[in-house]
Design an enzyme around this catalytic site. Structure first.
Site, PDB file in Angstrom:
ATOM      1  N   CYS A 129       0.879  -1.156   0.000  1.00  0.00           N
ATOM      2  CA  CYS A 129       0.000   0.000   0.000  1.00  0.00           C
ATOM      3  C   CYS A 129       0.925   1.216   0.000  1.00  0.00           C
ATOM      4  O   CYS A 129       1.662   1.448   0.962  1.00  0.00           O
ATOM      5  CB  CYS A 129      -0.897   0.002   1.241  1.00  0.00           C
ATOM      6  SG  CYS A 129      -2.202   1.241   1.203  1.00  0.00           S
ATOM      7  N   SER A 130       0.918   1.957  -1.085  1.00  0.00           N
ATOM      8  CA  SER A 130       1.904   3.015  -1.297  1.00  0.00           C
ATOM      9  C   SER A 130       1.807   4.106  -0.237  1.00  0.00           C
ATOM     10  O   SER A 130       0.765   4.292   0.401  1.00  0.00           O
ATOM     11  CB  SER A 130       1.725   3.637  -2.681  1.00  0.00           C
ATOM     12  OG  SER A 130       1.960   2.701  -3.689  1.00  0.00           O
TER      13      SER A 130
END
Length: 269
Positions: free
Chosen positions: A70-71
């Site tokens: 999850c950036s």
């Protein structure tokens, strides 16, 4: 809906799985389970860092290479700003991951206008569940994102969340003329893996410039070995270590050309 409003409406925490990965003192990535240490899990998810959600394509005890995440929120925000989304825009995303980015885009353009493609069936199924639970019925396709989504084309925006060394031409063909493609790049000509922002010109052509560092994991079919990474970096240093913003790219049905400063000065990664 504005980007700020989308971030308020779509909390990251709702999309990060209960099991994430952290780097141990010995260099191995090991699982961190929410039920085992909820405070540490919550602190990581609420931080400004990327959160690793898969290691080594699905290892279960320990591993080395992150293969899904999850950036970091600031990276997600920057990409949303570069996409210049408007209500009603039709968007194709390559690399669903947790589904958070798809949900943010859906809040801006409408969930019926977002198609997101995930190559890993396990990740795709989990993202579907989270998106459904969040009341965000975007279309999640399980498959190789390099092929795009011809059935849903043309799209106003195409965004990848995995780095390409060779831009799949299907993405260009499936973008309407005047539409934008936003693609992180593998470190083939610059070690920062810069972000390419291209405009589709019609006739299978697109061009643009590299606008910022990005450091994304690679498309699964375009992974680069560590020796090759070192060789690419050495070549970049030999050419004077030019800033990533000096590079641009032109794509045609015959292939792609990366250039320095002007299209008349191609570089060979």
């Amino acid at each position: 809906m504005s980007i700020d409003a989308a971030f308020d409406a779509v909390p990251r925490e709702a999309f990060v799985p209960d099991l994430v990965w952290v780097r141990g003192d010995d260099g191995w990535a090991v699982p961190l389970r929410r039920q085992d240490d909820p405070e540490r899990w919550r602190a990581l998810v609420r931080s400004g860092d990327a959160v690793t959600t898969q290691i080594d394509d699905g290892a279960t005890d320990r591993g080395v290479w992150p293969t899904s995440s999850c950036s970091a929120p600031h990276v997600v925000r920057e990409m949303l700003e570069l996409l210049d989304l408007e209500p009603g825009h039709r968007v194709m995303e390559i690399g669903t991951g947790t589904g958070w980015n798809a949900a943010l885009m859906a809040a801006i353009v409408g969930p019926e206008n977002v198609t997101t493609i995930e190559i890993d069936p396990v990740l795709a199924d989990r993202a579907r569940l989270r998106l459904s639970a969040a009341g965000c019925p975007v279309r999640v396709v399980t498959g190789d994102g390099e092929a795009g989504d011809p059935a849903g084309a043309p799209y106003d925006r195409v965004v990848a969340t995995a780095a390409a060394a060779e831009l799949p031409h299907a993405w260009v063909r499936q973008t309407r003329p005047g539409g934008l493609l936003l693609v992180p790049w593998a470190p083939t000509f610059h070690p920062d893996g810069p972000l390419a922002r291209l405009t589709a010109r019609g006739g299978g052509r697109a061009d643009g410039r590299f606008v910022a560092p990005s450091w994304f994991m690679p498309l699964r079919g375009q992974r680069i070995s560590q020796p090759d990474r070192h060789a690419y970096k050495a070549r970049w240093i030999e050419t004077g270590a030019p800033a990533c913003e000096r590079f641009g790219i032109t794509v045609t049905p015959r292939g792609q050309t990366i250039w320095l400063d002007t299209p008349a000065n191609p570089v060979i990664p």
